[in-house]
Write a protein that holds these residues in place. Structure first.
Motif, PDB file in Angstrom:
ATOM      1  N   PRO A  73       0.825  -1.209   0.000  1.00 20.18           N
ATOM      2  CA  PRO A  73       0.000   0.000   0.000  1.00 20.18           C
ATOM      3  C   PRO A  73       0.859   1.260   0.000  1.00 20.18           C
ATOM      4  O   PRO A  73       2.019   1.218   0.426  1.00 20.18           O
ATOM      5  N   PHE A  74       0.280   2.346  -0.505  1.00 22.35           N
ATOM      6  CA  PHE A  74       1.039   3.567  -0.731  1.00 22.35           C
ATOM      7  C   PHE A  74       0.206   4.769  -0.302  1.00 22.35           C
ATOM      8  O   PHE A  74      -1.014   4.759  -0.438  1.00 22.35           O
ATOM      9  N   ILE A  75       0.890   5.790   0.216  1.00 17.75           N
ATOM     10  CA  ILE A  75       0.213   7.044   0.582  1.00 17.75           C
ATOM     11  C   ILE A  75       0.674   8.118  -0.396  1.00 17.75           C
ATOM     12  O   ILE A  75       1.871   8.406  -0.485  1.00 17.75           O
TER      13      ILE A  75
ATOM     14  N   LEU B 127       6.634  11.312  -1.419  1.00 19.76           N
ATOM     15  CA  LEU B 127       5.182  11.309  -1.317  1.00 19.76           C
ATOM     16  C   LEU B 127       4.763  10.808   0.065  1.00 19.76           C
ATOM     17  O   LEU B 127       5.562  10.212   0.785  1.00 19.76           O
ATOM     18  N   GLY B 128       3.479  11.037   0.394  1.00 19.17           N
ATOM     19  CA  GLY B 128       2.990  10.581   1.693  1.00 19.17           C
ATOM     20  C   GLY B 128       2.246  11.655   2.452  1.00 19.17           C
ATOM     21  O   GLY B 128       2.037  11.536   3.662  1.00 19.17           O
ATOM     22  N   ALA B 129       1.831  12.722   1.745  1.00 21.89           N
ATOM     23  CA  ALA B 129       1.192  13.854   2.438  1.00 21.89           C
ATOM     24  C   ALA B 129      -0.235  13.573   2.894  1.00 21.89           C
ATOM     25  O   ALA B 129      -0.721  14.246   3.800  1.00 21.89           O
ATOM     26  N   TYR B 130      -0.934  12.585   2.292  1.00 20.40           N
ATOM     27  CA  TYR B 130      -2.340  12.361   2.659  1.00 20.40           C
ATOM     28  C   TYR B 130      -2.405  11.623   4.000  1.00 20.40           C
ATOM     29  O   TYR B 130      -2.874  10.490   4.082  1.00 20.40           O
TER      30      TYR B 130
ATOM     31  N   LEU C  85      -9.936  14.984   5.305  1.00 18.72           N
ATOM     32  CA  LEU C  85      -9.033  14.025   4.660  1.00 18.72           C
ATOM     33  C   LEU C  85      -9.776  12.742   4.272  1.00 18.72           C
ATOM     34  O   LEU C  85      -9.521  12.172   3.198  1.00 18.72           O
ATOM     35  N   GLU C  86     -10.721  12.307   5.106  1.00 15.50           N
ATOM     36  CA  GLU C  86     -11.426  11.050   4.772  1.00 15.50           C
ATOM     37  C   GLU C  86     -12.269  11.166   3.501  1.00 15.50           C
ATOM     38  O   GLU C  86     -12.676  10.161   2.931  1.00 15.50           O
ATOM     39  N   ASP C  87     -12.531  12.405   3.054  1.00 15.50           N
ATOM     40  CA  ASP C  87     -13.320  12.607   1.830  1.00 15.50           C
ATOM     41  C   ASP C  87     -12.436  12.847   0.609  1.00 15.50           C
ATOM     42  O   ASP C  87     -12.846  13.521  -0.350  1.00 15.50           O
ATOM     43  N   ALA C  88     -11.239  12.267   0.626  1.00 18.85           N
ATOM     44  CA  ALA C  88     -10.301  12.493  -0.491  1.00 18.85           C
ATOM     45  C   ALA C  88     -10.905  12.093  -1.840  1.00 18.85           C
ATOM     46  O   ALA C  88     -10.650  12.753  -2.854  1.00 18.85           O
ATOM     47  N   ALA C  89     -11.715  11.027  -1.866  1.00 19.65           N
ATOM     48  CA  ALA C  89     -12.288  10.588  -3.151  1.00 19.65           C
ATOM     49  C   ALA C  89     -13.183  11.673  -3.743  1.00 19.65           C
ATOM     50  O   ALA C  89     -13.152  11.938  -4.952  1.00 19.65           O
ATOM     51  N   LYS C  90     -13.982  12.322  -2.879  1.00 19.57           N
ATOM     52  CA  LYS C  90     -14.858  13.402  -3.375  1.00 19.57           C
ATOM     53  C   LYS C  90     -14.020  14.540  -3.946  1.00 19.57           C
ATOM     54  O   LYS C  90     -14.373  15.153  -4.958  1.00 19.57           O
ATOM     55  N   ALA C  91     -12.902  14.820  -3.279  1.00 19.58           N
ATOM     56  CA  ALA C  91     -12.036  15.905  -3.754  1.00 19.58           C
ATOM     57  C   ALA C  91     -11.429  15.565  -5.112  1.00 19.58           C
ATOM     58  O   ALA C  91     -11.383  16.401  -6.017  1.00 19.58           O
ATOM     59  N   HIS C  92     -10.975  14.316  -5.272  1.00 16.93           N
ATOM     60  CA  HIS C  92     -10.408  13.919  -6.569  1.00 16.93           C
ATOM     61  C   HIS C  92     -11.475  13.989  -7.668  1.00 16.93           C
ATOM     62  O   HIS C  92     -11.193  14.439  -8.786  1.00 16.93           O
ATOM     63  N   ASP C  93     -12.689  13.546  -7.350  1.00 18.09           N
ATOM     64  CA  ASP C  93     -13.760  13.592  -8.358  1.00 18.09           C
ATOM     65  C   ASP C  93     -14.025  15.040  -8.778  1.00 18.09           C
ATOM     66  O   ASP C  93     -14.217  15.332  -9.965  1.00 18.09           O
TER      67      ASP C  93
END
Ligand code: NDP
Length: 326
Positions: free
Chosen positions: A58-60, A92-95, A302-310
């Motif tokens: 896994p990767f951040i 990388l790893g900021a999230y 942060l937990e809503d990262a998917a919404k932000a990417h969309d």
């Protein structure tokens, strides 16, 4: 308990998982950070989708954040627990709410710059710094073309270019974005979904074209961008929002007027920590003076990262976007 967004394979935004993580102690030359805010950047999408490869899961993902030093490893003399810091760039790893990174990859954050502003501006602002001050040094009186003028990089660029005394032609996807770009210093806007960009640039420049085009659109825009340049002008191709440019024909540079082209990346410019600090100082200065105001137009947990990417990929964001960790 520290948390992060992890990914187990390249893919869509559904691959972004919010979970608890263990954070190791800082090793030699490293610092531990509790992050108050994290920046969202288009490069995060390139890593998530696999356009930019990740070799170990896994990767951040994530390249930008701001927060407070909580611990230091052996040999770190520049930072102590409690110091405010910010960064843009690898590793990388900021999230993540908490992380460890090399002390030389961060800069001290002045007390008068809030964490959320820092997380919103470091990567995009340092990018604008190198694009307009180093890759092509824009002078008062220059007319430049900047694509995606209402985006995160774009709004900072419009204001900073105006501060330098340039005339800015900006491309945008919608009328609303055109208004926003104009409010941030863009002199002329072109709606690139419906208007012919090269024709409009020729009209606006009395047929001369511009000496430099800043193009983060990539695949869909490379040829129109070259058509906007004056003889011996420079195409600065610095992003892939519409897909990467994979079939560049060098002959076009000759045919269109002995042009130049470069494909720069921030990583080259900040590889030397001294240069990174100089660039950050200039960015802090234009922000402090009010010449550049950082527009945080979207905030996500942060937990809503998917919404932000969309939101970013569907072109519905403007200005900068941050994640909060609180
Ligand atoms: P933005 O906020 O600018 O978002 C991208 C914008 O690109 C969209 O809002 C959209 O604006 C425009 N766009 C045009 N075509 C497309 C498309 N097909 N799909 C999605 N968006 C499209 O993002 P950032 O400010 O984070 O980054 C801007 C660009 O700069 C990115 O391409 C990024 O990779 C690049 N970059 C490069 C760096 C480097 O050193 N090389 C460093 C930092 C960023 P509109 O609706 O107006 O068309």
């Amino acid at each position: 308990m520290p948390h992060a967004i992890t990914i187990n394979r390249a893919g869509g935004s559904e691959e972004l998982n919010y979970e608890s993580i263990d954070v190791k102690d800082p090793g030699p030359g490293e610092i531990a950070i509790h992050q108050e805010a994290i920046g969202l950047n288009y490069i995060d999408v390139y890593f998530r989708t696999g356009l930019y490869p990740i070799d170990k899961f896994p990767f951040i993902i994530g390249m930008e954040g701001a927060g407070v030093v909580t611990d230091t490893g052996d040999g770190v003399s520049d930072f102590s627990p409690g110091d405010r810091i910010a960064y843009a760039g690898p590793p990388l790893g900021a999230y993540a709410t908490d992380r460890v990174m090399p002390a030389k990859a961060v800069v001290r954050l002045p007390d008068d710059i809030p964490f959320d502003t820092a997380a919103a501006m470091m990567l995009q602002g340092l990018t604008v710094q190198y694009l307009i001050r180093q890759t092509y040094e824009v002078k008062a009186g220059d007319t430049v073309l900047f694509h995606a003028a209402a985006g995160g990089v774009g709004l900072i660029a419009c204001q900073w270019l105006k501060h330098l005394g340039a005339t800015i032609i900006g491309t945008v996807g919608t009328e609303e974005k055109a208004e926003l770009a104009k409010a941030n210093g863009c002199d002329h806007t072109i709606l690139y979904k419906t208007e012919n960009v090269a024709e409009r640039v020729r009209e606006l420049t009395d047929g001369k074209g511009v000496p430099v085009v800043y193009d983060s659109i990539g695949k869909a825009m490379v040829e129109p961008s070259l058509d906007c340049l004056s003889p011996r002008g420079l195409l600065v191709s610095f992003g892939n929002a519409s897909g990467p440019v994979t079939d560049f024909n060098f002959g076009m540079l000759a045919a269109k007027g002995s042009l130049y082209a470069t494909r720069p990346t921030l990583m080259t410019y900040i590889a030397d920590p001294d240069n990174m600090q100089l660039m950050a100082n200039e960015l802090f200065e234009v922000v402090r003076s009010g010449a550049v105001k950082i527009a945080i137009n979207q905030r996500f947990k942060l937990e809503d990262a998917a919404k932000a990417h969309d939101a970013l990929e569907s072109r519905s964001t403007t200005g900068s976007t941050i994640f909060t960790t609180g």
